[in-house]
Design a protein around this motif. Sequence first.
Motif, PDB file in Angstrom:
ATOM      1  N   ASN A   1       2.724   6.025 -12.707  1.00 12.06           N
ATOM      2  CA  ASN A   1       3.532   4.804 -12.567  1.00 12.06           C
ATOM      3  C   ASN A   1       4.926   4.975 -13.162  1.00 12.06           C
ATOM      4  O   ASN A   1       5.914   4.543 -12.563  1.00 12.06           O
ATOM      5  CB  ASN A   1       2.824   3.617 -13.211  1.00 12.06           C
ATOM      6  CG  ASN A   1       1.560   3.247 -12.467  1.00 12.06           C
ATOM      7  OD1 ASN A   1       1.456   3.446 -11.257  1.00 12.06           O
ATOM      8  ND2 ASN A   1       0.580   2.730 -13.181  1.00 12.06           N
TER       9      ASN A   1
ATOM     10  N   HIS B   1       6.214   1.567  -4.833  1.00 11.09           N
ATOM     11  CA  HIS B   1       4.838   1.672  -4.345  1.00 11.09           C
ATOM     12  C   HIS B   1       4.677   2.887  -3.422  1.00 11.09           C
ATOM     13  O   HIS B   1       3.724   3.656  -3.550  1.00 11.09           O
ATOM     14  CB  HIS B   1       4.460   0.384  -3.606  1.00 11.09           C
ATOM     15  CG  HIS B   1       3.076   0.358  -3.089  1.00 11.09           C
ATOM     16  ND1 HIS B   1       1.979   0.217  -3.911  1.00 11.09           N
ATOM     17  CD2 HIS B   1       2.582   0.463  -1.827  1.00 11.09           C
ATOM     18  CE1 HIS B   1       0.880   0.240  -3.177  1.00 11.09           C
ATOM     19  NE2 HIS B   1       1.224   0.388  -1.906  1.00 11.09           N
TER      20      HIS B   1
ATOM     21  N   ARG C   1       4.925   6.046  -5.493  1.00 11.33           N
ATOM     22  CA  ARG C   1       3.674   6.263  -6.235  1.00 11.33           C
ATOM     23  C   ARG C   1       2.639   6.946  -5.340  1.00 11.33           C
ATOM     24  O   ARG C   1       1.979   7.894  -5.744  1.00 11.33           O
ATOM     25  CB  ARG C   1       3.125   4.930  -6.752  1.00 11.33           C
ATOM     26  CG  ARG C   1       1.849   5.075  -7.550  1.00 11.33           C
ATOM     27  CD  ARG C   1       1.352   3.714  -8.061  1.00 11.33           C
ATOM     28  NE  ARG C   1       0.218   3.878  -8.947  1.00 11.33           N
ATOM     29  CZ  ARG C   1      -1.028   4.093  -8.530  1.00 11.33           C
ATOM     30  NH1 ARG C   1      -1.298   4.160  -7.245  1.00 11.33           N
ATOM     31  NH2 ARG C   1      -2.009   4.236  -9.397  1.00 11.33           N
ATOM     32  N   HIS C   2       2.508   6.478  -4.121  1.00 13.03           N
ATOM     33  CA  HIS C   2       1.556   7.093  -3.195  1.00 13.03           C
ATOM     34  C   HIS C   2       1.967   8.514  -2.821  1.00 13.03           C
ATOM     35  O   HIS C   2       1.118   9.387  -2.653  1.00 13.03           O
ATOM     36  CB  HIS C   2       1.368   6.223  -1.950  1.00 13.03           C
ATOM     37  CG  HIS C   2       0.553   5.008  -2.223  1.00 13.03           C
ATOM     38  ND1 HIS C   2      -0.815   5.042  -2.361  1.00 13.03           N
ATOM     39  CD2 HIS C   2       0.917   3.720  -2.432  1.00 13.03           C
ATOM     40  CE1 HIS C   2      -1.262   3.830  -2.630  1.00 13.03           C
ATOM     41  NE2 HIS C   2      -0.234   3.012  -2.681  1.00 13.03           N
TER      42      HIS C   2
END
Length: 86
Positions: free
Chosen positions: A70, A8, A11-12
């Motif tokens: 992703n 996560h 991804r950011h």
Amino acid sequence: MITLLTPHFIRHLIIHTICTVTGESYEEVSVLDRVALNTRDWEQVVSRLEATLDIQTGMIISAERSISINALASELHAKLSDIIIT
């Protein structure tokens, strides 16, 4: 104790890097799964991600200029996990 970066977070980081290079807003990029970049932007994004994460991906020489955010986050997470484990 070593704390791994989560998929996560990665991804950011990818989205932030794309936005910094292209000038697009976070909101625009974050809703996309696949992002196509021109050659200059591609090289900048890949170089910055590799430098930030201190890894080599081999993506800089790829003819592909489109990435799934992703899928890339998962790949980078796996690569980082392999480095720390070995």
